[in-house]
Write an enzyme that holds these catalytic residues in place. Structure first.
Site, PDB file in Angstrom:
ATOM      1  N   VAL A  63      -6.960 -40.294  11.864  1.00  0.00           N
ATOM      2  CA  VAL A  63      -7.338 -39.014  11.260  1.00  0.00           C
ATOM      3  C   VAL A  63      -8.762 -39.083  10.709  1.00  0.00           C
ATOM      4  CG1 VAL A  63      -6.821 -37.353   9.416  1.00  0.00           C
ATOM      5  CG2 VAL A  63      -4.955 -38.436  10.664  1.00  0.00           C
ATOM      6  N   ALA A  64      -9.038 -40.135   9.927  1.00  0.00           N
ATOM      7  CA  ALA A  64     -10.312 -40.172   9.205  1.00  0.00           C
ATOM      8  C   ALA A  64     -11.515 -40.291  10.139  1.00  0.00           C
ATOM      9  CB  ALA A  64     -10.302 -41.313   8.196  1.00  0.00           C
TER      10      ALA A  64
ATOM     11  N   GLY B  54     -10.204 -45.764   4.554  1.00  0.00           N
ATOM     12  CA  GLY B  54      -9.451 -45.886   5.797  1.00  0.00           C
ATOM     13  C   GLY B  54     -10.108 -45.015   6.857  1.00  0.00           C
TER      14      GLY B  54
ATOM     15  N   LYS C 242      14.926 -33.607   7.477  1.00  0.00           N
ATOM     16  CA  LYS C 242      14.448 -34.934   7.867  1.00  0.00           C
ATOM     17  C   LYS C 242      15.639 -35.721   8.402  1.00  0.00           C
ATOM     18  CE  LYS C 242      10.584 -37.323   7.625  1.00  0.00           C
ATOM     19  NZ  LYS C 242       9.203 -36.804   7.730  1.00  0.00           N
TER      20      LYS C 242
HETATM   21  P1  NAD Z   1      -4.009 -44.890  10.841  1.00  0.00           P
HETATM   22  O1  NAD Z   1      -3.045 -46.012  10.723  1.00  0.00           O
HETATM   23  O2  NAD Z   1      -4.617 -44.599  12.161  1.00  0.00           O
HETATM   24  O3  NAD Z   1      -5.198 -45.069   9.796  1.00  0.00           O
HETATM   25  C1  NAD Z   1      -5.055 -45.658   8.541  1.00  0.00           C
HETATM   26  C2  NAD Z   1      -6.232 -46.595   8.341  1.00  0.00           C
HETATM   27  O4  NAD Z   1      -6.196 -47.075   7.011  1.00  0.00           O
HETATM   28  C3  NAD Z   1      -6.213 -47.820   9.261  1.00  0.00           C
HETATM   29  O5  NAD Z   1      -7.452 -47.951   9.920  1.00  0.00           O
HETATM   30  C4  NAD Z   1      -5.944 -48.984   8.300  1.00  0.00           C
HETATM   31  O6  NAD Z   1      -6.557 -50.199   8.718  1.00  0.00           O
HETATM   32  C5  NAD Z   1      -6.546 -48.442   7.018  1.00  0.00           C
HETATM   33  N1  NAD Z   1      -6.062 -49.098   5.795  1.00  0.00           N
HETATM   34  C6  NAD Z   1      -4.845 -49.587   5.526  1.00  0.00           C
HETATM   35  N2  NAD Z   1      -4.814 -50.129   4.288  1.00  0.00           N
HETATM   36  C7  NAD Z   1      -6.039 -49.950   3.752  1.00  0.00           C
HETATM   37  C8  NAD Z   1      -6.636 -50.270   2.502  1.00  0.00           C
HETATM   38  N3  NAD Z   1      -5.952 -50.915   1.541  1.00  0.00           N
HETATM   39  N4  NAD Z   1      -7.925 -49.914   2.291  1.00  0.00           N
HETATM   40  C9  NAD Z   1      -8.621 -49.285   3.263  1.00  0.00           C
HETATM   41  N5  NAD Z   1      -8.125 -48.975   4.455  1.00  0.00           N
HETATM   42  C10 NAD Z   1      -6.846 -49.293   4.708  1.00  0.00           C
HETATM   43  O7  NAD Z   1      -3.207 -43.607  10.278  1.00  0.00           O
HETATM   44  P2  NAD Z   1      -3.611 -42.070  10.431  1.00  0.00           P
HETATM   45  O8  NAD Z   1      -2.739 -41.459  11.462  1.00  0.00           O
HETATM   46  O9  NAD Z   1      -5.060 -41.911  10.504  1.00  0.00           O
HETATM   47  O10 NAD Z   1      -3.084 -41.514   9.027  1.00  0.00           O
HETATM   48  C11 NAD Z   1      -3.798 -41.752   7.839  1.00  0.00           C
HETATM   49  C12 NAD Z   1      -3.018 -41.167   6.657  1.00  0.00           C
HETATM   50  O11 NAD Z   1      -2.824 -39.756   6.859  1.00  0.00           O
HETATM   51  C13 NAD Z   1      -1.621 -41.767   6.491  1.00  0.00           C
HETATM   52  O12 NAD Z   1      -1.324 -41.835   5.112  1.00  0.00           O
HETATM   53  C14 NAD Z   1      -0.716 -40.735   7.163  1.00  0.00           C
HETATM   54  O13 NAD Z   1       0.585 -40.753   6.633  1.00  0.00           O
HETATM   55  C15 NAD Z   1      -1.437 -39.449   6.812  1.00  0.00           C
HETATM   56  N6  NAD Z   1      -1.150 -38.349   7.743  1.00  0.00           N
HETATM   57  C16 NAD Z   1      -1.453 -38.477   9.066  1.00  0.00           C
HETATM   58  C17 NAD Z   1      -1.198 -37.402   9.934  1.00  0.00           C
HETATM   59  C18 NAD Z   1      -1.538 -37.499  11.396  1.00  0.00           C
HETATM   60  O14 NAD Z   1      -1.568 -36.462  12.084  1.00  0.00           O
HETATM   61  N7  NAD Z   1      -1.828 -38.682  11.917  1.00  0.00           N
HETATM   62  C19 NAD Z   1      -0.628 -36.199   9.453  1.00  0.00           C
HETATM   63  C20 NAD Z   1      -0.345 -36.116   8.081  1.00  0.00           C
HETATM   64  C21 NAD Z   1      -0.617 -37.187   7.244  1.00  0.00           C
END
Ligand code: NAD
Length: 365
Positions: A183-184, A179, A80
């Protein structure tokens, strides 16, 4: 600061401090373990309050990458980098090119990528100085990893369902999604297509509305997501959401989501096990992104990347099996799977040395 003590604590191979006066670069590159291959891990840019804090973060995160890459079956070690600075105001071409020269100086022992605070265009600057970088904007590149991560989470959720319900089918299952970001939302597409019922929450009302409109999802307030009657909880927003306050409230039989560092502390993995809740360890179920980026390094092929990501289902199956047979929580089983792979490969690398009669045989006299 006692560098070697800290290196010993995290069991890391190498720490490189990078300084370039002209561009203002101050960064640490930490190579945790290269037993399985070059250390892959993102470069994070963050306005750390102190140098100690920056180094500590790099040490901790590099170790996490070793486990993640090993469990994902990649032939890569863990590393990292942290760049000290504010991503909103301190970025420049010169800074990333200076960082790229440090990456180049390591001759491939460390491969960098995007992370919190860094973007595709920053990787493009790094690429001007070194080939040991992934996630650039190259036309044939892997691009946004979120859809691939989501597919991996979907496959991992099916493994968790099999462990909890005896069948990987998600048809008719109720999934509580915390959330609905990058991803979701993609995860919900897969779940909806399979016939799952969705309950979603987000602090962003538009994101919630979009999920309700697209998938006919029900929505609840952010704090109410822990209390809903559902089969599976999918944390896809924040870390540390599995803790003393939330675990007793869960009414689900499994937890499977994309968020990093879901367990507040290791003991919360034990708490889930005690409650009979199947937990898909975060760094395994969300490894689709890193598998995707690793594919980028050999000339990106989406089909091949998805095939590999699909195997998250099998890896989680193995982890649940280890957890059952050793009577340990699944997050420890994941660690053991990763450690055993590293030990096995490491042992075969030193076979020659162990086989020789004496170290003296190896000395040219
Ligand atoms: P993102 O920022 O697009 O989505 C996160 C969502 O969570 C946002 O819509 C935000 O408004 C919401 N959120 C924040 N606080 C909240 C709360 N208290 N209650 C409910 N919703 C809330 O991020 P992402 O890229 O979709 O990643 C989501 C998670 O997955 C993160 O923890 C990230 O580290 C992890 N992750 C992502 C990837 C990737 O490829 N993007 C890979 C590995 C891990």
């Amino acid at each position: 600061m006692k560098w070697f003590e800290q290196m010993e604590h995290y069991d890391v191979e190498q720490v490189v401090a990078c300084r370039d006066e002209a561009s203002g670069l101050k960064a640490f590159i930490v190579i945790h373990d290269t037993t399985l291959g070059p250390a892959l891990g993102g470069a994070r840019m963050w306005p750390y309050a102190t140098e100690e804090e920056a180094l500590e973060d790099a040490l901790r995160l590099s170790r996490g990458m070793t486990y993640k890459n090993a469990a994902a079956g990649l032939n890569l070690g863990g590393g990292k980098a942290v760049i000290i600075g504010d991503p909103k105001s301190d970025k420049s071409e010169a800074l990333f090119r200076a960082f790229g020269r440090y990456v180049e100086s390591l001759g491939g022992r460390y491969i960098t990528a995007e992370d919190v605070g860094t973007k595709e265009e920053d990787m493009d600057y790094i690429k001007l100085e070194t080939n040991f970088v992934t996630g650039t904007s190259s036309v044939n590149g892997s691009g946004d990893p979120s859809p691939v991560t989501a597919f991996g989470v979907y496959r991992g959720m099916k493994a968790a369902a099999e462990e909890a319900f005896g069948t990987p089918s998600l048809k008719g299952k109720t999934i509580a999604v915390q959330g609905v970001g990058q991803v979701a939302f993609r995860l919900c597409e897969h779940l909806h297509e399979e016939g799952a019922k969705l309950i979603v929450t987000d602090i962003d009302e538009q994101a919630v509305q979009r999920a309700c409109d697209t998938f006919g999802a029900e929505s609840v307030d952010p704090d109410a997501i822990y209390d809903v009657e559902a089969d599976i909880f999918a944390p896809c927003a924040l870390g540390a959401v599995l803790n003393d306050e939330t675990i007793p409230r869960l009414k689900v039989r499994a937890v499977a989501g994309s968020a990093n560092n879901q367990l507040k502390e290791s003991r919360h993995g034990f708490a889930l096990k005690e409650r009979g809740i199947v937990y898909a360890p975060d760094y395994v179920i969300n490894s689709g992104g890193v598998i995707n980026v690793a594919d980028d390094m050999i000339g990106y092929n989406k089909e091949r990347a998805l095939r590999r990501v699909s195997k998250i289902y099998d890896v989680l199956g193995d982890i649940f099996e280890i957890a059952r047979s050793r009577h340990i929580p699944s997050h420890l089983a994941a660690d053991q799977l990763a450690e055993e792979r590293i030990q096995q490969v490491g042992a075969s690398r030193t076979q020659f040395l162990r086989r020789s009669k004496s170290v003296l045989d190896l000395i040219d006299r």
